[in-house]
Design an enzyme around this catalytic site. Structure first.
Site, PDB file in Angstrom:
ATOM      1  N   LYS A  84       0.847  -1.202   0.000  1.00 48.21           N
ATOM      2  CA  LYS A  84       0.000   0.000   0.000  1.00 48.21           C
ATOM      3  C   LYS A  84       0.877   1.245   0.000  1.00 48.21           C
ATOM      4  O   LYS A  84       0.608   2.222  -0.702  1.00 48.21           O
ATOM      5  CB  LYS A  84      -0.932  -0.006   1.221  1.00 48.21           C
ATOM      6  CG  LYS A  84      -2.041  -1.039   1.103  1.00 48.21           C
ATOM      7  CD  LYS A  84      -2.816  -1.237   2.391  1.00 48.21           C
ATOM      8  CE  LYS A  84      -3.820  -2.382   2.218  1.00 48.21           C
ATOM      9  NZ  LYS A  84      -4.536  -2.749   3.436  1.00 48.21           N
TER      10      LYS A  84
ATOM     11  N   GLN B 133      -4.393  -1.126   9.723  1.00 52.78           N
ATOM     12  CA  GLN B 133      -4.332  -2.454   9.100  1.00 52.78           C
ATOM     13  C   GLN B 133      -4.979  -3.496  10.024  1.00 52.78           C
ATOM     14  O   GLN B 133      -4.621  -3.609  11.194  1.00 52.78           O
ATOM     15  CB  GLN B 133      -2.862  -2.826   8.806  1.00 52.78           C
ATOM     16  CG  GLN B 133      -2.694  -4.157   8.104  1.00 52.78           C
ATOM     17  CD  GLN B 133      -3.307  -4.186   6.695  1.00 52.78           C
ATOM     18  OE1 GLN B 133      -3.217  -3.218   5.947  1.00 52.78           O
ATOM     19  NE2 GLN B 133      -3.959  -5.287   6.353  1.00 52.78           N
TER      20      GLN B 133
ATOM     21  N   ASP C   6     -10.546   3.437   4.170  1.00 48.76           N
ATOM     22  CA  ASP C   6     -10.943   2.026   4.094  1.00 48.76           C
ATOM     23  C   ASP C   6     -12.472   1.891   4.079  1.00 48.76           C
ATOM     24  O   ASP C   6     -12.995   0.795   3.887  1.00 48.76           O
ATOM     25  CB  ASP C   6     -10.384   1.267   5.303  1.00 48.76           C
ATOM     26  CG  ASP C   6      -9.318   0.264   4.918  1.00 48.76           C
ATOM     27  OD1 ASP C   6      -9.156   0.020   3.696  1.00 48.76           O
ATOM     28  OD2 ASP C   6      -8.666  -0.289   5.815  1.00 48.76           O
TER      29      ASP C   6
END
Ligand code: NAP
Length: 285
Positions: free
Chosen positions: A54, A98, A121
């Site tokens: 990422k 994460q 997200d």
């Protein structure tokens, strides 16, 4: 008939190139380059690889990558304090915690602390709620990737029978909302669905987000259906999806492979979300 194989790698590269150009225009217009903050707790090897990829993709799109690594035994207060600090930092456009997080941390509670305008997200209750109301939101990356693949493949969703197997917060539920927003008639199947094969056979568009290797076989697919396989399962032969690719390919009109289908779309949509977050934040300043 053998299905058209939807090339997620090619589509993801197009999306990433589009974001890179958008960032260039954004910066040329006098705005700061968007910054993505990644927060990694502990040393889970798979999470380390995901975060590294990422960050690399972020830099390749000419965005700034801001990384925070915390020990596996970090307490919840410390994680909460970091998220609040990133929320308040004008240099940070997007925040990515994460998942999964170590057991002493409540991932849902920490995710909910993220400023919805920085929630790249798309997992905060605010963004999930906005999505379910059909309003402007930052949408979870993998589900957005599924929709982008359907769009690129030219699939007609209006009035189509869509079946989503899986009802997770991360994938199944947001995919259902996105398909509804495109006027598909959507059925959600899950582990308690009585006759999964029968339900799946109704689908013009079948999305599998289950986590069971090759659960969906050719007998469960209507001839000419479009099949999107979100699953990533590690088996002896390597990575496989939730769909029996070789069998289903002979029956479907179009299908995504694993790897090389939905997988590469997730990071591409994360970059697109970070650019979108920059615009949303600029609009309210
Ligand atoms: P999850 O949270 O474990 O959810 C799985 C869903 O599948 C649940 O709703 C579960 O039903 C349902 N299910 C499980 N076994 C079933 C069965 N035998 N028949 C019908 N439904 C069944 O998983 P997830 O996070 O949504 O991920 C799903 C898959 O996508 C995994 O393979 C994951 O690795 C992959 N994934 C890929 C990406 C990507 O970038 N491509 C991103 C995220 C996830 P219940 O609700 O009844 O338990």
């Amino acid at each position: 008939m053998s299905a058209k194989v939807i090339d997620g790698k090619a589509v993801s590269e197009r999306v990433r190139e589009g974001v890179r150009q958008e960032v260039d225009h954004w910066v040329a217009a006098g705005n700061p380059a968007p910054g993505l903050a990644t927060v990694l707790l502990g040393d889970d090897p798979a999470s380390e690889v995901y975060v590294r990829n990422k960050r690399k993709a972020c830099e390749a799109a000419r965005m700034r990558s801001i990384h925070h690594e915390l020990a596996a035994d970090t307490g919840q207060d410390e994680v909460a304090a970091l998220i609040e600090k990133l929320n308040a930092d004008a240099e940070v456009t997007g925040i990515l915690l994460q998942l999964p997080v170590p057991p002493q941390i409540d991932g849902d509670e920490m995710t909910a602390l993220i400023d919805p305008l920085k929630d790249v997200d798309g997992l905060t209750p605010i963004n999930a709620g906005l999505l379910s109301q059909g309003r402007e939101a930052l949408v979870a990356c993998t589900p957005s990737g599924v929709m982008e693949l359907l769009r690129e493949a030219g699939v007609e969703l209006k009035g189509a029978e869509a079946v989503v197997v899986g009802r997770s917060k991360l994938v199944g539920k947001p995919v259902v909302q996105l398909l509804l927003a495109e006027d598909a008639t959507v059925t959600t199947a899950h582990s308690r669905t009585r006759d999964l094969a029968e339900v799946c056979r109704r689908a013009d568009v079948l999305v599998a987000a289950v986590g069971v290797p090759r659960l969906v076989n050719a007998d469960m697919v209507k001839p000419g259906a479009v099949v999107i396989d979100v699953g990533i399962n590690r088996v002896e032969e390597g990575l496989v999806g939730d769909v029996d690719f070789h069998g289903v390919k002979e029956k479907a009109a179009a299908i995504t492979p694993v790897p090389g289908g939905v997988g590469p779309m997730t990071i591409a949509m994360l970059l697109a979300n970070t650019m979108k977050a920059a615009r949303l934040q600029a609009a309210i300043r």
